[in-house]
Design a protein around this motif. Structure first.
Motif, PDB file in Angstrom:
ATOM      1  N   ASN A   1       0.813  -1.217   0.000  1.00 28.95           N
ATOM      2  CA  ASN A   1       0.000   0.000   0.000  1.00 28.95           C
ATOM      3  C   ASN A   1       0.845   1.265   0.000  1.00 28.95           C
ATOM      4  N   TYR A   2       2.167   1.118   0.073  1.00 26.95           N
ATOM      5  CA  TYR A   2       3.053   2.255   0.253  1.00 26.95           C
ATOM      6  C   TYR A   2       4.164   2.303  -0.795  1.00 26.95           C
ATOM      7  N   TYR A   3       4.659   3.513  -0.992  1.00 24.47           N
ATOM      8  CA  TYR A   3       5.968   3.687  -1.591  1.00 24.47           C
ATOM      9  C   TYR A   3       6.964   3.494  -0.446  1.00 24.47           C
ATOM     10  N   MET A   4       7.951   2.634  -0.656  1.00 22.69           N
ATOM     11  CA  MET A   4       8.885   2.296   0.418  1.00 22.69           C
ATOM     12  C   MET A   4      10.283   2.793   0.084  1.00 22.69           C
ATOM     13  N   GLY A   5      10.974   3.266   1.118  1.00 21.40           N
ATOM     14  CA  GLY A   5      12.310   3.783   0.889  1.00 21.40           C
ATOM     15  C   GLY A   5      13.300   3.308   1.924  1.00 21.40           C
TER      16      GLY A   5
ATOM     17  N   PRO B   1      33.698   1.375   2.692  1.00 18.43           N
ATOM     18  CA  PRO B   1      33.699   2.018   4.016  1.00 18.43           C
ATOM     19  C   PRO B   1      32.753   3.219   4.082  1.00 18.43           C
ATOM     20  N   GLU B   2      32.584   3.938   2.992  1.00 20.51           N
ATOM     21  CA  GLU B   2      31.682   5.100   2.996  1.00 20.51           C
ATOM     22  C   GLU B   2      30.205   4.718   3.052  1.00 20.51           C
ATOM     23  N   ASP B   3      29.900   3.433   2.975  1.00 22.09           N
ATOM     24  CA  ASP B   3      28.523   2.975   3.164  1.00 22.09           C
ATOM     25  C   ASP B   3      28.172   2.828   4.646  1.00 22.09           C
ATOM     26  N   THR B   4      29.154   2.991   5.516  1.00 22.77           N
ATOM     27  CA  THR B   4      28.919   2.872   6.957  1.00 22.77           C
ATOM     28  C   THR B   4      27.914   3.916   7.420  1.00 22.77           C
ATOM     29  N   ALA B   5      26.840   3.454   8.067  1.00 21.22           N
ATOM     30  CA  ALA B   5      25.772   4.344   8.511  1.00 21.22           C
ATOM     31  C   ALA B   5      24.709   3.512   9.233  1.00 21.22           C
ATOM     32  N   VAL B   6      23.786   4.213   9.844  1.00 22.66           N
ATOM     33  CA  VAL B   6      22.552   3.571  10.309  1.00 22.66           C
ATOM     34  C   VAL B   6      21.562   3.637   9.144  1.00 22.66           C
ATOM     35  N   TYR B   7      20.988   2.489   8.826  1.00 24.50           N
ATOM     36  CA  TYR B   7      20.061   2.390   7.702  1.00 24.50           C
ATOM     37  C   TYR B   7      18.624   2.297   8.224  1.00 24.50           C
ATOM     38  N   TYR B   8      17.754   3.109   7.619  1.00 27.10           N
ATOM     39  CA  TYR B   8      16.359   3.183   8.022  1.00 27.10           C
ATOM     40  C   TYR B   8      15.451   2.835   6.846  1.00 27.10           C
ATOM     41  N   CYS B   9      14.364   2.141   7.134  1.00 27.80           N
ATOM     42  CA  CYS B   9      13.336   2.006   6.112  1.00 27.80           C
ATOM     43  C   CYS B   9      12.179   2.932   6.480  1.00 27.80           C
ATOM     44  N   ALA B  10      11.430   3.325   5.471  1.00 22.37           N
ATOM     45  CA  ALA B  10      10.360   4.293   5.668  1.00 22.37           C
ATOM     46  C   ALA B  10       9.253   4.043   4.660  1.00 22.37           C
ATOM     47  N   ALA B  11       8.046   4.486   5.035  1.00 24.77           N
ATOM     48  CA  ALA B  11       6.873   4.286   4.188  1.00 24.77           C
ATOM     49  C   ALA B  11       6.212   5.619   3.867  1.00 24.77           C
ATOM     50  N   ASP B  12       5.848   5.778   2.609  1.00 27.65           N
ATOM     51  CA  ASP B  12       5.211   7.004   2.121  1.00 27.65           C
ATOM     52  C   ASP B  12       3.932   6.615   1.386  1.00 27.65           C
ATOM     53  N   PRO B  13       2.785   7.061   1.847  1.00 22.28           N
ATOM     54  CA  PRO B  13       1.538   6.640   1.203  1.00 22.28           C
ATOM     55  C   PRO B  13       1.262   7.297  -0.145  1.00 22.28           C
ATOM     56  N   TYR B  14       1.966   8.389  -0.464  1.00 25.52           N
ATOM     57  CA  TYR B  14       1.604   9.165  -1.650  1.00 25.52           C
ATOM     58  C   TYR B  14       2.646   9.161  -2.768  1.00 25.52           C
ATOM     59  N   GLY B  15       3.933   9.053  -2.424  1.00 22.92           N
ATOM     60  CA  GLY B  15       4.968   8.990  -3.454  1.00 22.92           C
ATOM     61  C   GLY B  15       5.205  10.273  -4.206  1.00 22.92           C
ATOM     62  N   SER B  16       4.962  11.423  -3.587  1.00 25.30           N
ATOM     63  CA  SER B  16       5.124  12.693  -4.304  1.00 25.30           C
ATOM     64  C   SER B  16       6.586  13.048  -4.518  1.00 25.30           C
TER      65      SER B  16
ATOM     66  N   ASP C   1      12.735  12.703  -0.572  1.00 26.06           N
ATOM     67  CA  ASP C   1      12.576  13.660   0.518  1.00 26.06           C
ATOM     68  C   ASP C   1      12.146  12.944   1.792  1.00 26.06           C
ATOM     69  N   THR C   2      12.967  13.016   2.837  1.00 27.89           N
ATOM     70  CA  THR C   2      12.628  12.346   4.094  1.00 27.89           C
ATOM     71  C   THR C   2      11.310  12.850   4.668  1.00 27.89           C
ATOM     72  N   LYS C   3      10.984  14.113   4.413  1.00 28.11           N
ATOM     73  CA  LYS C   3       9.781  14.706   5.020  1.00 28.11           C
ATOM     74  C   LYS C   3       8.487  14.120   4.450  1.00 28.11           C
ATOM     75  N   LYS C   4       8.578  13.450   3.317  1.00 27.00           N
ATOM     76  CA  LYS C   4       7.382  12.878   2.700  1.00 27.00           C
ATOM     77  C   LYS C   4       7.014  11.515   3.278  1.00 27.00           C
ATOM     78  N   TYR C   5       7.894  10.932   4.054  1.00 32.97           N
ATOM     79  CA  TYR C   5       7.642   9.610   4.628  1.00 32.97           C
ATOM     80  C   TYR C   5       7.052   9.798   6.023  1.00 32.97           C
ATOM     81  N   ASP C   6       5.975   9.075   6.323  1.00 35.10           N
ATOM     82  CA  ASP C   6       5.329   9.292   7.619  1.00 35.10           C
ATOM     83  C   ASP C   6       5.507   8.138   8.592  1.00 35.10           C
ATOM     84  N   SER C   7       6.151   7.058   8.167  1.00 39.63           N
ATOM     85  CA  SER C   7       6.437   5.947   9.082  1.00 39.63           C
ATOM     86  C   SER C   7       7.901   5.555   8.916  1.00 39.63           C
TER      87      SER C   7
END
Length: 124
Positions: free
Chosen positions: A31-35, A88-103, A107-113
């Motif tokens: 149901n989501y655009y996932m990132g 080595p430059e891939d070192t980071a904390v990785y997050y998944c996120a869900a965006d219901p609209y995909g606009s 943009d991190t601000k478009k993801y609500d979960s």
């Protein structure tokens, strides 16, 4: 909202591979655009890859194109990020996120979960 939990991070040598998982609950990932995003110490959170709601269109940052692949398993309600040829430059904390609209999938601000993240460390 959908609840997201990442796993699969760890320590790997340069050139190695990892597969991150993002288990969803509450609603279907289809149901989501996932990132996937990542955040290294002292840096802003940045876009890594995204998957359109149809499950076919994918997007990736230039820095990971040809090395990382995003996918999902609807039956398991899980999003994945296959990471190959890690640097080595891939070192980071990785997050998944869900965006219901995909606009704007970049943009991190478009993801609500968001999940809480999983640490990926790549040694040289």
């Amino acid at each position: 909202q959908v609840q997201l939990v990442e796993s699969g991070g760890g320590l790997v040598q340069a050139g190695g591979s990892l597969r991150l998982s993002c288990a969803a609950s509450g609603r279907s990932v289809s149901n989501y655009y996932m990132g996937w995003f990542r955040q290294a110490p002292g840096k802003e959170r940045e876009f890594v890859a995204a998957l359109a709601r149809n499950g076919r269109l994918t997007y990736a940052a230039d820095s990971v194109k040809g090395r990382f692949a995003i996918s999902r398993d609807n039956a398991k309600n899980t999003l994945y990020l296959q990471m190959n040829s890690l640097k080595p430059e891939d070192t980071a904390v990785y997050y998944c996120a869900a965006d219901p609209y995909g606009s704007n999938l970049y943009d991190t601000k478009k993801y609500d979960s968001w999940g809480r993240g999983t640490q990926v460390s790549v040694s040289s």
